[in-house]
Design a protein around this motif. Sequence first.
Motif, PDB file in Angstrom:
ATOM      1  N   VAL A  81       0.838  -1.193   0.000  1.00  0.00           N
ATOM      2  CA  VAL A  81       0.000   0.000   0.000  1.00  0.00           C
ATOM      3  C   VAL A  81       0.880   1.253   0.000  1.00  0.00           C
ATOM      4  CG1 VAL A  81      -1.617   1.383   1.371  1.00  0.00           C
ATOM      5  CG2 VAL A  81      -2.012  -1.070   1.084  1.00  0.00           C
ATOM      6  N   GLU A  82       1.853   1.288   0.903  1.00  0.00           N
ATOM      7  CA  GLU A  82       2.712   2.465   1.015  1.00  0.00           C
ATOM      8  C   GLU A  82       3.586   2.635  -0.225  1.00  0.00           C
ATOM      9  OE1 GLU A  82       2.521   4.839   3.334  1.00  0.00           O
ATOM     10  OE2 GLU A  82       0.774   3.670   4.003  1.00  0.00           O
ATOM     11  N   SER A  83       4.044   1.528  -0.800  1.00  0.00           N
ATOM     12  CA  SER A  83       4.882   1.629  -2.001  1.00  0.00           C
ATOM     13  C   SER A  83       4.076   2.199  -3.168  1.00  0.00           C
ATOM     14  CB  SER A  83       5.457   0.259  -2.370  1.00  0.00           C
ATOM     15  OG  SER A  83       4.479  -0.599  -2.943  1.00  0.00           O
ATOM     16  N   ILE A  84       2.809   1.825  -3.270  1.00  0.00           N
ATOM     17  CA  ILE A  84       1.959   2.317  -4.356  1.00  0.00           C
ATOM     18  C   ILE A  84       1.727   3.820  -4.207  1.00  0.00           C
ATOM     19  CG2 ILE A  84      -0.388   2.239  -5.292  1.00  0.00           C
ATOM     20  CD1 ILE A  84      -0.303  -0.833  -4.661  1.00  0.00           C
ATOM     21  N   LYS A  85       1.410   4.262  -3.005  1.00  0.00           N
ATOM     22  CA  LYS A  85       1.207   5.701  -2.780  1.00  0.00           C
ATOM     23  C   LYS A  85       2.488   6.470  -3.106  1.00  0.00           C
ATOM     24  CE  LYS A  85      -0.477   5.345   1.484  1.00  0.00           C
ATOM     25  NZ  LYS A  85      -1.130   5.746   2.769  1.00  0.00           N
ATOM     26  N   ARG A  86       3.613   5.908  -2.686  1.00  0.00           N
ATOM     27  CA  ARG A  86       4.905   6.559  -2.936  1.00  0.00           C
ATOM     28  C   ARG A  86       5.178   6.668  -4.436  1.00  0.00           C
ATOM     29  NH1 ARG A  86       7.412   3.675   0.488  1.00  0.00           N
ATOM     30  NH2 ARG A  86       8.155   2.041  -0.923  1.00  0.00           N
ATOM     31  N   ASP A  87       4.878   5.611  -5.182  1.00  0.00           N
ATOM     32  CA  ASP A  87       5.147   5.602  -6.619  1.00  0.00           C
ATOM     33  C   ASP A  87       4.256   6.586  -7.371  1.00  0.00           C
ATOM     34  OD1 ASP A  87       7.097   3.703  -6.284  1.00  0.00           O
ATOM     35  OD2 ASP A  87       5.855   2.016  -6.929  1.00  0.00           O
ATOM     36  N   VAL A  88       2.983   6.644  -7.000  1.00  0.00           N
ATOM     37  CA  VAL A  88       2.065   7.563  -7.677  1.00  0.00           C
ATOM     38  C   VAL A  88       2.531   8.999  -7.484  1.00  0.00           C
ATOM     39  CG1 VAL A  88      -0.284   8.496  -7.677  1.00  0.00           C
ATOM     40  CG2 VAL A  88       0.073   6.018  -7.573  1.00  0.00           C
ATOM     41  N   ARG A  89       2.895   9.330  -6.253  1.00  0.00           N
ATOM     42  CA  ARG A  89       3.361  10.690  -5.976  1.00  0.00           C
ATOM     43  C   ARG A  89       4.678  10.987  -6.670  1.00  0.00           C
ATOM     44  NH1 ARG A  89       1.135  10.567   0.143  1.00  0.00           N
ATOM     45  NH2 ARG A  89      -0.584  12.033  -0.123  1.00  0.00           N
ATOM     46  N   TRP A  90       5.572  10.000  -6.696  1.00  0.00           N
ATOM     47  CA  TRP A  90       6.866  10.215  -7.345  1.00  0.00           C
ATOM     48  C   TRP A  90       6.680  10.494  -8.831  1.00  0.00           C
ATOM     49  CZ3 TRP A  90       9.609   7.195 -11.034  1.00  0.00           C
ATOM     50  CH2 TRP A  90      10.930   7.616 -11.250  1.00  0.00           C
ATOM     51  N   LEU A  91       5.687   9.853  -9.457  1.00  0.00           N
ATOM     52  CA  LEU A  91       5.425  10.098 -10.873  1.00  0.00           C
ATOM     53  C   LEU A  91       4.841  11.487 -11.120  1.00  0.00           C
ATOM     54  CD1 LEU A  91       4.055   6.671 -12.167  1.00  0.00           C
ATOM     55  CD2 LEU A  91       6.132   7.847 -12.931  1.00  0.00           C
ATOM     56  N   GLY A  92       4.476  12.173 -10.040  1.00  0.00           N
ATOM     57  CA  GLY A  92       4.031  13.556 -10.183  1.00  0.00           C
ATOM     58  C   GLY A  92       2.543  13.770 -10.048  1.00  0.00           C
ATOM     59  N   PHE A  93       1.822  12.777  -9.490  1.00  0.00           N
ATOM     60  CA  PHE A  93       0.370  12.886  -9.408  1.00  0.00           C
ATOM     61  C   PHE A  93      -0.111  12.848  -7.955  1.00  0.00           C
ATOM     62  CE2 PHE A  93       1.325  10.786 -13.496  1.00  0.00           C
ATOM     63  CZ  PHE A  93       0.804  11.744 -14.344  1.00  0.00           C
ATOM     64  N   GLU A  94      -1.274  13.428  -7.731  1.00  0.00           N
ATOM     65  CA  GLU A  94      -1.915  13.407  -6.421  1.00  0.00           C
ATOM     66  C   GLU A  94      -3.378  13.020  -6.626  1.00  0.00           C
ATOM     67  OE1 GLU A  94      -2.111  13.125  -2.612  1.00  0.00           O
ATOM     68  OE2 GLU A  94      -0.238  13.911  -3.464  1.00  0.00           O
ATOM     69  N   TRP A  95      -3.859  12.106  -5.819  1.00  0.00           N
ATOM     70  CA  TRP A  95      -5.230  11.622  -5.962  1.00  0.00           C
ATOM     71  C   TRP A  95      -6.230  12.614  -5.374  1.00  0.00           C
ATOM     72  CZ3 TRP A  95      -1.148   8.936  -3.848  1.00  0.00           C
ATOM     73  CH2 TRP A  95      -0.997   9.012  -2.461  1.00  0.00           C
ATOM     74  N   SER A  96      -7.433  12.587  -5.946  1.00  0.00           N
ATOM     75  CA  SER A  96      -8.517  13.416  -5.413  1.00  0.00           C
ATOM     76  C   SER A  96      -8.979  12.861  -4.076  1.00  0.00           C
ATOM     77  CB  SER A  96      -9.680  13.460  -6.405  1.00  0.00           C
ATOM     78  OG  SER A  96      -9.252  13.936  -7.667  1.00  0.00           O
ATOM     79  N   GLU A  97      -9.182  11.553  -4.024  1.00  0.00           N
ATOM     80  CA  GLU A  97      -9.555  10.890  -2.784  1.00  0.00           C
ATOM     81  C   GLU A  97      -8.832   9.554  -2.704  1.00  0.00           C
ATOM     82  OE1 GLU A  97     -13.681  10.648  -1.662  1.00  0.00           O
ATOM     83  OE2 GLU A  97     -14.202  12.360  -2.939  1.00  0.00           O
ATOM     84  N   LEU A  98      -8.463   9.164  -1.492  1.00  0.00           N
ATOM     85  CA  LEU A  98      -7.865   7.851  -1.259  1.00  0.00           C
ATOM     86  C   LEU A  98      -8.966   6.917  -0.784  1.00  0.00           C
ATOM     87  CD1 LEU A  98      -5.253   6.155  -1.107  1.00  0.00           C
ATOM     88  CD2 LEU A  98      -5.065   6.852   1.286  1.00  0.00           C
ATOM     89  N   ARG A  99      -9.215   5.873  -1.545  1.00  0.00           N
ATOM     90  CA  ARG A  99     -10.283   4.936  -1.224  1.00  0.00           C
ATOM     91  C   ARG A  99      -9.732   3.510  -1.179  1.00  0.00           C
ATOM     92  NH1 ARG A  99     -15.555   6.908  -1.997  1.00  0.00           N
ATOM     93  NH2 ARG A  99     -15.523   9.190  -1.852  1.00  0.00           N
ATOM     94  N   HIS A 100     -10.529   2.619  -0.564  1.00  0.00           N
ATOM     95  CA  HIS A 100     -10.244   1.190  -0.519  1.00  0.00           C
ATOM     96  C   HIS A 100     -11.531   0.432  -0.825  1.00  0.00           C
ATOM     97  CE1 HIS A 100      -7.300   3.119   2.133  1.00  0.00           C
ATOM     98  NE2 HIS A 100      -6.478   2.119   1.883  1.00  0.00           N
ATOM     99  N   ALA A 101     -11.409  -0.665  -1.538  1.00  0.00           N
ATOM    100  CA  ALA A 101     -12.602  -1.489  -1.748  1.00  0.00           C
ATOM    101  C   ALA A 101     -13.203  -1.914  -0.412  1.00  0.00           C
ATOM    102  CB  ALA A 101     -12.251  -2.715  -2.586  1.00  0.00           C
ATOM    103  N   SER A 102     -12.344  -2.096   0.587  1.00  0.00           N
ATOM    104  CA  SER A 102     -12.825  -2.494   1.912  1.00  0.00           C
ATOM    105  C   SER A 102     -13.694  -1.421   2.564  1.00  0.00           C
ATOM    106  CB  SER A 102     -11.653  -2.851   2.823  1.00  0.00           C
ATOM    107  OG  SER A 102     -10.728  -1.780   2.906  1.00  0.00           O
ATOM    108  N   ASP A 103     -13.616  -0.171   2.086  1.00  0.00           N
ATOM    109  CA  ASP A 103     -14.503   0.877   2.584  1.00  0.00           C
ATOM    110  C   ASP A 103     -15.959   0.505   2.330  1.00  0.00           C
ATOM    111  OD1 ASP A 103     -12.258   2.384   3.222  1.00  0.00           O
ATOM    112  OD2 ASP A 103     -12.368   3.610   1.411  1.00  0.00           O
ATOM    113  N   TYR A 104     -16.176  -0.333   1.313  1.00  0.00           N
ATOM    114  CA  TYR A 104     -17.528  -0.618   0.861  1.00  0.00           C
ATOM    115  C   TYR A 104     -17.997  -2.034   1.209  1.00  0.00           C
ATOM    116  CZ  TYR A 104     -15.757   3.209  -2.028  1.00  0.00           C
ATOM    117  OH  TYR A 104     -15.158   4.371  -2.452  1.00  0.00           O
TER     118      TYR A 104
END
Length: 553
Positions: A81-104
């Motif tokens: 989970v942490e590696s994915i968040k780190r990679d997305v940000r490193w590529l230069g992007f920021e998410w609108s909302e952080l969600r999980h399928a488990s939220d639902y």
Amino acid sequence: MSINENPSPANFIRHIINHDLKTNKHNGKVATRFPPEPNGYLHIGHAKSICLNFGLALEYHGTCNLRFDDTNPEKESEEYVESIKRDVRWLGFEWSELRHASDYFGQLYDYAVQLIKDGNAYVDSSTPEQIRTNRGTLTEPGKNSPDRDRSIEENLALFQGMRDGLYADGQYVLRAKIDMASPNINMRDPTIYRIRRVHHQRTGHDWCLYPMYDYTHCISDAIEGITHSLCTLEFEDHRPLYDWVLEQLNTPWRPQQIEFARLQLEYTIVSKRKLNQLVTEKHVSGWDDPRMPTIAGLRRAGVTPAAIRDFCERIGLTKKDSWIEMSVLEHCIREDLNQNSLRVMAVAEPLRVVIANYPEGQVENLTLSNHPQRPELGSRTVPFARTVLIERDDFSENPPPKYKRLVSGGEVRLRGSYVIRCDEVVKDAEGNLVELRCSYDPDTLGKNPEGRKVKGVIHWVSEAHSLPAEIRLYDRLFTVPQPDNEENFLNVLNPDSLQVVTGCRVEASLASAVPESRFQFERIGYFCMDKDSKDGNLVFNRTVTLREGWVKD
């Protein structure tokens, strides 16, 4: 909401979005999502999806959620989970909302109850083998399960028992009730829930049954108000199921699934299972090994986010699978590093050169440009002294034709400094070359006097002022373009994918470098300082050679 009237011809999805905006199909919205499963590190294929989903959201002033598909807790972890968040940000992007399928999970369970009540799902006691056997083939229809006609009341009671942990793992599954004779095998009563007594990284032991991806994904998209659910071509045959679930549940929001060809890059694999095998069997040093096609591996190798984004844009989007040559990615990397990396000098295989007529003890601090085409990147100080080190192969006693480096009795310029002449070759008792005795012309600092032509220019470092370093020369991990097509992909691992060169010397200016600093080692290649650099022990990874040098068999 702006509309891009002239989208890239290679991006058919932009054409779809433009049409949808003009017709107000999704109330003028563009909402995408990137939905990785946290069961491994992201790879270059995911980078294409990240750039697509987040890029479109930025382009159309929309939103893009990062949603973790955490429905299979047996293979998932917080590390991923942490590696994915780190990679997305490193590529230069920021998410609108952080969600999980488990939220639902609660809503997904309630929707499953609704399917049962409407006669669109049933609890089945068939084993996985029986379900697989009775599913049929592409030419033969499937067979109905004996449990297909259970009463709604019995199905509800059994499903509640599954929720309450009354049954063993695998004893029952919940299946959608669609059509066992459908020409699309995905529509032959697919499983949508299974019992798994596994600790979940977010919900702990709150649940002992988990929804399947095909069921979870479409509902999650609907809950989040996703307009364009972008996925790779292998999900094209799953689209009827995606739409069926939302139609039966009559969700107020209907996302649109659009498929595109996944990224298939030569000399790599992108199967998480196989990448995990490389890591666990120690064929590589970890998920961030610079030979790995993971984003973490590319980052450690010295590849920049800009190069990856450029690569993803250049290859475009199609509806047909194809293979991308590795040279396309390497070209993007070189182009970016050539423009932005600082120039320094490093000597991989040092040969000692004593400049006999240079004053002993004298040190000159020469000023060299950090980039020949970008003066705004400044300059650095490089010490010059009586004894310098050059590359061993920059000298030859028996030079081949058109050799422009140093030879006995010949002259060459040391980069940014003086012209030297080789006067004497010193060898040991075994006849091995150990040292060159040279002389320099003090009137040639940074220039060629009139009438003097010196064609060769070689790099160097001061012996006394340079720093010891280890250089890791990385190459392609596999020896064939399509290792996934091999019976055993491990049989085509490149035994020369890593060569460690010790005893190297680098400029003193690199003493202040930090991990992930990128440089062009002049005349050698592009390098990145590795995180293994500690306590004065410098380690540099080769990102890519100065020019394409891979020769296909």
